[in-house]
Design a protein around this motif. Structure first.
Motif, mmCIF file in Angstrom:
data_model
loop_
_atom_site.group_PDB
_atom_site.id
_atom_site.type_symbol
_atom_site.label_atom_id
_atom_site.label_comp_id
_atom_site.label_asym_id
_atom_site.label_seq_id
_atom_site.Cartn_x
_atom_site.Cartn_y
_atom_site.Cartn_z
ATOM 1 N N GLY A 1 0.810 -1.215 0.000
ATOM 2 C CA GLY A 1 0.000 0.000 0.000
ATOM 3 C C GLY A 1 0.840 1.259 0.000
ATOM 4 N N LEU A 2 1.871 1.290 0.844
ATOM 5 C CA LEU A 2 2.739 2.465 0.920
ATOM 6 C C LEU A 2 3.476 2.697 -0.397
ATOM 7 C CD1 LEU A 2 4.238 1.896 4.476
ATOM 8 C CD2 LEU A 2 2.593 3.670 3.824
ATOM 9 N N SER A 3 3.851 1.616 -1.060
ATOM 10 C CA SER A 3 4.550 1.735 -2.341
ATOM 11 C C SER A 3 3.630 2.289 -3.428
ATOM 12 C CB SER A 3 5.084 0.357 -2.759
ATOM 13 O OG SER A 3 5.658 0.409 -4.043
ATOM 14 N N ARG A 4 2.398 1.799 -3.449
ATOM 15 C CA ARG A 4 1.459 2.276 -4.479
ATOM 16 C C ARG A 4 1.154 3.758 -4.317
ATOM 17 N NH1 ARG A 4 -0.531 -2.917 -3.631
ATOM 18 N NH2 ARG A 4 -2.029 -2.234 -2.052
ATOM 19 N N LEU A 5 1.218 4.250 -3.084
ATOM 20 C CA LEU A 5 0.989 5.672 -2.834
ATOM 21 C C LEU A 5 2.256 6.505 -3.005
ATOM 22 C CD1 LEU A 5 -1.344 5.543 0.315
ATOM 23 C CD2 LEU A 5 -1.981 5.951 -2.062
ATOM 24 N N ARG A 6 3.369 5.834 -3.302
ATOM 25 C CA ARG A 6 4.663 6.504 -3.495
ATOM 26 C C ARG A 6 5.031 7.362 -2.278
ATOM 27 N NH1 ARG A 6 6.035 5.917 -8.902
ATOM 28 N NH2 ARG A 6 4.294 5.389 -10.295
ATOM 29 N N THR A 7 4.877 6.788 -1.092
ATOM 30 C CA THR A 7 5.146 7.533 0.140
ATOM 31 C C THR A 7 6.632 7.642 0.463
ATOM 32 O OG1 THR A 7 5.018 5.544 1.514
ATOM 33 C CG2 THR A 7 2.953 6.735 1.094
ATOM 34 N N GLY A 8 7.416 6.704 -0.042
ATOM 35 C CA GLY A 8 8.837 6.683 0.293
ATOM 36 C C GLY A 8 9.137 5.951 1.592
ATOM 37 N N VAL A 9 8.100 5.514 2.303
ATOM 38 C CA VAL A 9 8.295 4.763 3.546
ATOM 39 C C VAL A 9 8.524 3.295 3.197
ATOM 40 C CG1 VAL A 9 7.291 4.086 5.762
ATOM 41 C CG2 VAL A 9 6.799 6.354 4.793
ATOM 42 N N ARG A 10 9.582 2.722 3.778
ATOM 43 C CA ARG A 10 9.922 1.328 3.508
ATOM 44 C C ARG A 10 9.429 0.416 4.634
ATOM 45 N NH1 ARG A 10 15.311 0.364 3.876
ATOM 46 N NH2 ARG A 10 15.648 2.279 5.081
ATOM 47 N N THR A 11 9.181 -0.833 4.305
ATOM 48 C CA THR A 11 8.883 -1.841 5.319
ATOM 49 C C THR A 11 10.080 -2.780 5.415
ATOM 50 O OG1 THR A 11 7.694 -3.111 3.624
ATOM 51 C CG2 THR A 11 6.378 -1.772 5.135
ATOM 52 N N VAL A 12 10.552 -2.998 6.641
ATOM 53 C CA VAL A 12 11.760 -3.795 6.878
ATOM 54 C C VAL A 12 11.498 -4.738 8.047
ATOM 55 C CG1 VAL A 12 14.214 -3.723 7.480
ATOM 56 C CG2 VAL A 12 13.219 -1.894 6.064
ATOM 57 N N HIS A 13 11.801 -6.002 7.877
ATOM 58 C CA HIS A 13 11.583 -6.977 8.943
ATOM 59 C C HIS A 13 12.498 -6.689 10.131
ATOM 60 C CE1 HIS A 13 11.461 -10.845 11.073
ATOM 61 N NE2 HIS A 13 10.324 -11.057 10.447
ATOM 62 N N LEU A 14 11.999 -6.979 11.323
ATOM 63 C CA LEU A 14 12.760 -6.778 12.552
ATOM 64 C C LEU A 14 14.146 -7.414 12.476
ATOM 65 C CD1 LEU A 14 12.855 -5.947 15.610
ATOM 66 C CD2 LEU A 14 11.879 -8.202 16.099
ATOM 67 N N ALA A 15 14.239 -8.605 11.904
ATOM 68 C CA ALA A 15 15.528 -9.299 11.820
ATOM 69 C C ALA A 15 16.548 -8.502 11.013
ATOM 70 C CB ALA A 15 15.336 -10.681 11.194
ATOM 71 N N GLU A 16 16.086 -7.835 9.957
ATOM 72 C CA GLU A 16 17.002 -7.064 9.113
ATOM 73 C C GLU A 16 17.571 -5.872 9.868
ATOM 74 O OE1 GLU A 16 15.630 -6.660 4.854
ATOM 75 O OE2 GLU A 16 13.779 -7.430 5.781
ATOM 76 N N ILE A 17 16.755 -5.264 10.720
ATOM 77 C CA ILE A 17 17.246 -4.143 11.530
ATOM 78 C C ILE A 17 18.253 -4.636 12.561
ATOM 79 C CG2 ILE A 17 16.574 -2.415 13.252
ATOM 80 C CD1 ILE A 17 13.967 -2.048 11.733
ATOM 81 N N LEU A 18 17.922 -5.727 13.230
ATOM 82 C CA LEU A 18 18.802 -6.252 14.261
ATOM 83 C C LEU A 18 20.100 -6.807 13.698
ATOM 84 C CD1 LEU A 18 16.205 -8.059 16.566
ATOM 85 C CD2 LEU A 18 17.129 -5.736 16.783
ATOM 86 N N ALA A 19 20.085 -7.206 12.440
ATOM 87 C CA ALA A 19 21.297 -7.725 11.807
ATOM 88 C C ALA A 19 22.197 -6.619 11.265
ATOM 89 C CB ALA A 19 20.920 -8.677 10.668
ATOM 90 N N SER A 20 21.685 -5.402 11.221
ATOM 91 C CA SER A 20 22.445 -4.292 10.662
ATOM 92 C C SER A 20 23.500 -3.789 11.648
ATOM 93 C CB SER A 20 21.508 -3.122 10.310
ATOM 94 O OG SER A 20 20.570 -3.507 9.332
ATOM 95 N N THR A 21 24.665 -3.489 11.122
ATOM 96 C CA THR A 21 25.756 -2.959 11.955
ATOM 97 C C THR A 21 26.394 -1.798 11.226
ATOM 98 O OG1 THR A 21 27.321 -4.542 10.997
ATOM 99 C CG2 THR A 21 26.246 -5.193 13.052
ATOM 100 N N GLU A 22 27.259 -1.085 11.928
ATOM 101 C CA GLU A 22 27.982 0.023 11.310
ATOM 102 C C GLU A 22 28.902 -0.522 10.228
ATOM 103 O OE1 GLU A 22 29.365 3.316 13.914
ATOM 104 O OE2 GLU A 22 28.849 1.919 15.524
ATOM 105 N N ALA A 23 28.930 0.187 9.102
ATOM 106 C CA ALA A 23 29.822 -0.216 8.026
ATOM 107 C C ALA A 23 31.267 -0.025 8.473
ATOM 108 C CB ALA A 23 29.535 0.610 6.774
ATOM 109 N N PRO A 24 32.156 -0.936 8.082
ATOM 110 C CA PRO A 24 33.557 -0.765 8.473
ATOM 111 C C PRO A 24 34.140 0.502 7.894
ATOM 112 C CG PRO A 24 33.276 -2.558 6.873
ATOM 113 C CD PRO A 24 31.916 -2.147 7.297
ATOM 114 N N ALA A 25 35.048 1.116 8.626
ATOM 115 C CA ALA A 25 35.653 2.389 8.180
ATOM 116 C C ALA A 25 36.509 2.150 6.946
ATOM 117 C CB ALA A 25 36.494 2.948 9.313
#
Length: 245
Positions: free
Chosen positions: A221-245
């Protein structure tokens, strides 16, 4: 700890990033993750649509595939809810008490991701970094069947860089409900419109949840309205870390 991954149908066929992120996160935390290749559907769709007899072979297959595993994790509150609260009942109603007992045993070792992290692994800060404004949608099965409570929120509050904003009317259903969204499309669409309005009211960049099914519905729904808001699973957020320098 050796942990078996139950990927779920939607993650396997449409949203593999959720399953991959679950593995990445658990391995980063020092655990071994295995993927039993005999796994298929948990049977939730069949059970919820009234095809309980047809679900019995799927219950049997899940039990046979995972009963040798000490711990099972799935990136889905709805699938774990079905495994824990429906499998044994389906087997018992089919006249298979032995299978029901085995299903109960396996179900007691099957966890949704936030349950596994907080209740089994006893960890709240997983070392994640996610510099975005995020709102959390508590999916119906995780909220009302599994009763995960504030576990996902506790994990999100520990993510560095993340600006967590409360979702208005968070406990209202997004309108997906599996086949409900097909059989009752107009009602489902109206419920989705309410959910999208609440998401947009937060000003969040990302809407997260523990079920890709609901995220698929909201994200579509958010995509069809071109809102720019993304949906991301909880696991993807928790797996994210700072990029190496």
């Amino acid at each position: 700890m050796r942990i078996a991954l139950f990927a779920t149908c939607l993650a396997d066929t449409m949203f593999p990033a959720a399953a991959k992120a679950t593995v990445q996160l658990l391995e980063r935390l020092g655990h071994e993750v295995v993927f039993p290749e005999a796994q298929t559907c948990c049977g939730q769709m069949h059970i919820n649509t009234g095809y309980q007899k047809e679900a019995v072979p799927l219950v049997r297959r899940y039990v046979r595939t995972f009963e040798s595993c000490d711990v099972v994790v799935a990136p889905s509150g709805s699938c774990v809810g079905s495994i824990r609260h429906q499998h044994a009942t389906v087997a018992r109603q089919a006249g298979e008490p032995g299978l029901a007992a085995r299903a109960e045993a396996v179900a007691s070792r099957t966890y949704e991701l936030s349950e596994l992290l907080l209740d089994v692994l006893k960890i709240e800060d997983v070392g994640a970094y996610y510099p975005h404004r995020v709102t959390y949608h508590p999916t119906c099965h995780s909220l009302r069947v599994l009763r995960v409570g504030d576990r996902p929120l506790r994990l999100l509050r520990q993510v560095r860089g993340l600006d967590l904003v409360e979702l208005p009317a968070a406990e209202q259903c997004c309108g997906f409900g599996g086949t409900f969204s097909v059989k009752n499309a107009d009602t489902s669409t109206a419920m989705l419109a309410d959910k999208m309005r609440h998401v947009l009211d937060t000003g969040a960049d990302v809407c997260t949840a523990g079920d890709v099914s609901c995220l698929m519905h909201i994200g579509g729904g958010l995509s069809r309205l071109r809102t720019g808001v993304r949906t991301v699973h909880l696991a993807e957020i928790l797996a994210s870390t700072e990029a190496p320098a």
